[in-house]
Design a protein around this motif. Structure first.
Motif, short mmCIF file in Angstrom:
data_model
loop_
_atom_site.label_atom_id
_atom_site.label_comp_id
_atom_site.label_asym_id
_atom_site.label_seq_id
_atom_site.Cartn_x
_atom_site.Cartn_y
_atom_site.Cartn_z
N GLY A 1 0.77 -1.24 0.00
CA GLY A 1 0.00 0.00 0.00
C GLY A 1 0.80 1.29 0.00
O GLY A 1 1.70 1.50 -0.81
N PHE A 2 0.47 2.15 0.97
CA PHE A 2 1.04 3.50 1.07
C PHE A 2 2.56 3.49 1.03
O PHE A 2 3.17 4.28 0.32
N TYR A 3 3.16 2.60 1.79
CA TYR A 3 4.63 2.54 1.91
C TYR A 3 5.29 2.35 0.54
O TYR A 3 6.26 3.03 0.21
N ILE A 4 4.76 1.43 -0.27
CA ILE A 4 5.36 1.15 -1.56
C ILE A 4 5.15 2.29 -2.54
O ILE A 4 6.06 2.66 -3.29
N ILE A 5 3.96 2.88 -2.54
CA ILE A 5 3.71 4.02 -3.42
C ILE A 5 4.68 5.16 -3.08
O ILE A 5 5.29 5.76 -3.97
N PHE A 6 4.81 5.44 -1.79
CA PHE A 6 5.73 6.49 -1.34
C PHE A 6 7.16 6.18 -1.78
O PHE A 6 7.87 7.04 -2.31
N LEU A 7 7.58 4.95 -1.58
CA LEU A 7 8.95 4.53 -1.94
C LEU A 7 9.18 4.62 -3.45
O LEU A 7 10.22 5.11 -3.90
N LEU A 8 8.20 4.16 -4.21
CA LEU A 8 8.33 4.21 -5.67
C LEU A 8 8.40 5.64 -6.19
O LEU A 8 9.10 5.94 -7.15
N ARG A 9 7.65 6.53 -5.54
CA ARG A 9 7.68 7.95 -5.94
C ARG A 9 9.04 8.59 -5.67
O ARG A 9 9.43 9.55 -6.33
N GLN B 1 -4.78 7.70 0.34
CA GLN B 1 -3.43 7.20 0.63
C GLN B 1 -2.54 7.36 -0.60
O GLN B 1 -1.36 7.75 -0.46
N PHE B 2 -3.08 7.03 -1.76
CA PHE B 2 -2.32 7.19 -3.01
C PHE B 2 -1.90 8.63 -3.20
O PHE B 2 -0.74 8.92 -3.54
N LEU B 3 -2.84 9.55 -3.00
CA LEU B 3 -2.56 10.98 -3.22
C LEU B 3 -1.52 11.50 -2.24
O LEU B 3 -0.59 12.22 -2.63
N LEU B 4 -1.65 11.12 -0.96
CA LEU B 4 -0.69 11.58 0.05
C LEU B 4 0.69 11.00 -0.20
O LEU B 4 1.70 11.72 -0.11
N ALA B 5 0.75 9.71 -0.55
CA ALA B 5 2.04 9.08 -0.85
C ALA B 5 2.70 9.71 -2.06
O ALA B 5 3.92 9.89 -2.10
N THR B 6 1.88 10.07 -3.06
CA THR B 6 2.39 10.73 -4.25
C THR B 6 2.93 12.11 -3.93
O THR B 6 4.02 12.50 -4.36
#
Length: 217
Positions: free
Chosen positions: A125-133, A156-161
């Motif tokens: 989830g959030f952790y991976i999107i954040f890391l990928l960004r 969560q997607f928007l915040l991680a992005t």
């Protein structure tokens, strides 16, 4: 039938925007051509830039080129703000296209990276999107499409992005803002920051993501 009709209309709309945006954004243009084009809109230049960045997911044009252009056109601070807005809009467009068009269609027009991204995000989830960004080595649009195929919450997607793109947008915008004086200290500092960003990206990819990819294989 209603569901299929909605999907067909959405697909037609996507194709239309791809056609229009391909006329605006061409792969062989440079940051100075983009600057001249956007500046021609004068007071509407910020809106035009944000719209161009937002439709990047429909063209797969390198968003880093546009981010550098924003620094050249608007300076660092305004360029950063406009690019962040455009990135969030573009990421959202890709996210919802994936969520509503569905997996089968995107699988046909994408590559195996999409399924890997999808599995990673589903698992973390959030952790991976954040890391990928944080890692410019991963295509921005593929991450957005992959996230849309998962059950991850949009907020969560928007915040991680938003959080994950801070370093990348700052570095690329700063390069553009410094490009007018390539003999100045700030330009060399911006290049050094870019090298550092990619070095950290490679480290993060090797240390964290490769292990995660092994876990899902």
């Amino acid at each position: 039938m209603n569901k299929n009709l909605k999907k067909a209309l959405l697909l037609i709309t996507v194709i239309f925007f791809i056609f229009i945006s391909s006329k605006i954004i061409k792969n062989n243009i440079d940051i100075y051509t983009i600057r001249d084009y956007i500046n021609s809109f004068k007071i509407f230049a910020p809106i035009v830039y944000i719209v161009m960045f937002a439709i990047v997911p429909l063209t797969f044009f390198p968003d880093s080129i546009l981010a550098i252009s924003s620094g050249l056109i608007f300076g660092f601070y305004k360029g950063y703000i406009y690019t962040t807005i455009g990135a969030l809009l573009g990421g959202s467009i890709a996210f919802f296209l994936a969520r509503y068009i569905g997996y089968d269609l995107l699988k046909k027009i994408s590559n195996d990276k999409l399924s890997k991204i999808e599995k990673l995000i589903n698992a973390n989830g959030f952790y991976i999107i954040f890391l990928l960004r944080l890692i410019p080595l991963f295509p921005f649009d593929i991450i957005s499409y992959g996230a849309g195929l998962t059950s991850v919450d949009y907020k969560q997607f928007l915040l991680a992005t938003f959080l994950g793109t801070i370093p990348g947008i700052a570095v690329f915008t700063n390069i553009g803002a410094s490009a007018l004086d390539i003999s100045g200290t700030s330009f060399y500092i911006s290049i050094a920051m870019l090298i550092l960003l990619f070095a950290i990206s490679i480290l993060l990819k090797k240390k964290f993501l490769n292990n995660k990819l092994k876990e899902i294989d």
